[in-house]
Design an enzyme around this catalytic site. Structure first.
Site, short mmCIF file in Angstrom:
data_model
loop_
_atom_site.label_atom_id
_atom_site.label_comp_id
_atom_site.label_asym_id
_atom_site.label_seq_id
_atom_site.Cartn_x
_atom_site.Cartn_y
_atom_site.Cartn_z
N GLY A 31 0.82 -1.21 0.00
CA GLY A 31 0.00 0.00 0.00
C GLY A 31 0.85 1.25 0.00
O GLY A 31 2.04 1.20 -0.30
N HIS A 37 4.37 1.58 -7.98
CA HIS A 37 3.29 0.58 -7.98
C HIS A 37 2.40 0.75 -9.21
O HIS A 37 1.98 -0.23 -9.83
CB HIS A 37 2.39 0.77 -6.75
CG HIS A 37 3.08 0.62 -5.43
ND1 HIS A 37 3.13 1.63 -4.51
CD2 HIS A 37 3.72 -0.43 -4.87
CE1 HIS A 37 3.78 1.21 -3.43
NE2 HIS A 37 4.15 -0.04 -3.62
N ASP A 150 13.20 -3.88 -5.97
CA ASP A 150 13.52 -4.89 -4.94
C ASP A 150 14.09 -6.11 -5.66
O ASP A 150 13.44 -7.15 -5.75
CB ASP A 150 12.25 -5.24 -4.15
CG ASP A 150 11.67 -4.02 -3.48
OD1 ASP A 150 12.06 -3.70 -2.36
OD2 ASP A 150 10.79 -3.35 -4.09
P1 AMP Z 1 6.00 -2.55 -1.87
O1 AMP Z 1 4.65 -1.99 -1.65
O2 AMP Z 1 7.10 -1.61 -1.50
O3 AMP Z 1 6.16 -3.94 -1.29
O4 AMP Z 1 6.15 -2.75 -3.44
C1 AMP Z 1 5.25 -3.52 -4.17
C2 AMP Z 1 5.84 -3.80 -5.53
O5 AMP Z 1 6.11 -2.57 -6.20
C3 AMP Z 1 7.16 -4.57 -5.46
O6 AMP Z 1 7.19 -5.52 -6.51
C4 AMP Z 1 8.18 -3.49 -5.68
O7 AMP Z 1 9.39 -3.95 -6.25
C5 AMP Z 1 7.45 -2.57 -6.64
N1 AMP Z 1 8.02 -1.22 -6.57
C6 AMP Z 1 8.14 -0.43 -5.48
N2 AMP Z 1 8.75 0.72 -5.80
C7 AMP Z 1 9.03 0.66 -7.12
C8 AMP Z 1 9.67 1.53 -8.06
N3 AMP Z 1 10.14 2.72 -7.70
N4 AMP Z 1 9.78 1.14 -9.33
C9 AMP Z 1 9.30 -0.08 -9.72
N5 AMP Z 1 8.69 -0.94 -8.89
C10 AMP Z 1 8.56 -0.58 -7.62
#
Ligand code: AMP
Length: 283
Positions: A31, A37, A150
């Site tokens: 979230g 995202h 990530d």
């Molecule tokens: P998170 O909510 O941080 O767990 O991220 C959810 C998904 O979004 C994961 O697959 C992350 O690698 C991806 N994500 C988060 N930030 C970025 C970004 N700046 N660029 C690309 N993907 C992202």
């Protein structure tokens, strides 16, 4: 757009969609949705009949003393953004729905979990792999989208899917950055304006070593140049700067011509831990 909070309902809905022959694209998130995202969601929307996202701040992937409690939870705003992106279903379970009484099963991906962030966040990837495995069983996606932001997580999920014969395809999405280069992250909201300026040093360091690696500088020169750039900032503390093989995540000793490496780093800016990475090929 529907918000589903119960595992059993999500599973029934997913079963029905699959029976109808619809392809389910899935984007798991914690979230506090941002452009990173949204880029995953945009692609998943384009490539599937149905777009499901999950919003779940998974307690088992946070260590003691980490930011589980203060992690942002702007659910109403997330709903608006998701609707705008054409999301069909937000799966939004509670912690007790995901981890019922007596919960006791975890997935450990041994190969990629012990280096890089795994060294500094023990148990983190066990929590991630376990929750993603559960989410796949509940949402039943055909395709799931993960960001290269990530990178280690992505490798771990791909390994898990292959090792456990999960019938889901993993697609990788490029890192989305702010106009000045800072990798977008929900945690950027913790930064003060001074820290926000200092946070740019991660990207500056990556950009600088990109040119060094291209022309064949040694690993030690590359790392010390990155350290110099980051240590100039008064609130920065480096967890690690590593140059690894993008396939194995093992340390690279020398970068041969034509070889691609992953430059990965984790740096604290004040009380905020930021990660970033870049794939670079030596000419
Ligand atoms: P998170 O909510 O941080 O767990 O991220 C959810 C998904 O979004 C994961 O697959 C992350 O690698 C991806 N994500 C988060 N930030 C970025 C970004 N700046 N660029 C690309 N993907 C992202």
């Amino acid at each position: 757009m529907r918000v589903i909070r119960k595992n059993s309902i999500m599973q029934k809905v997913a079963d029905r969609l699959r029976e109808e022959g619809k392809s389910i694209g899935f984007v798991p998130t914690l979230g506090a949705l941002h452009q990173g995202h949204l880029s995953l969601m945009e692609r998943a929307r384009r490539e599937n009949d149905i777009l499901i996202i999950s919003i779940f701040i998974n307690p088992t992937q946070f260590g003691p003393g980490e930011d589980y409690k203060r992690y942002p939870r702007p659910f109403e705003k997330d709903k608006l953004l998701a609707r705008r992106e054409g999301v069909d279903i937000i799966f939004y379970p509670s912690v007790s729905e995901m981890y019922g009484k007596g919960y006791s099963t975890y997935v450990e991906v041994e190969k990629f979990s012990k280096s890089l962030c795994g060294l500094f966040r023990p148990g983190h990837f066990r929590g991630v792999a376990s929750v993603v495995c559960k989410l796949f069983n509940i949402v039943k996606p055909n395709v799931a989208y993960f960001g290269q932001k990530d990178y280690q997580q992505l490798k771990i999920i791909k390994r898990m899917v292959e090792d456990l014969n999960m019938e889901v395809e993993i697609r990788e999405c490029a890192i989305v950055r702010e106009p000045d280069g800072l990798a977008i992250s929900s945690r950027n909201s913790y930064l003060s304006s001074q820290e926000r300026k200092e946070a740019l040093s991660l990207y500056k360091a990556l950009k600088c070593v990109k040119s060094l690696i291209k022309v064949g500088s040694s690993i030690s020169d590359v790392v010390s140049e990155m350290e110099k750039i980051i240590q100039r900032e008064s609130h920065a503390k480096i967890d690690y700067i590593e140059i690894v093989d993008p396939l194995t995540l093992e340390d690279v000793k020398t970068i041969r011509p034509g070889k691609k490496v992953l430059v990965a780093l984790a740096v604290w800016i004040g009380n905020t831990r930021l990660i970033d990475n870049m794939l670079v090929r030596r000419m």
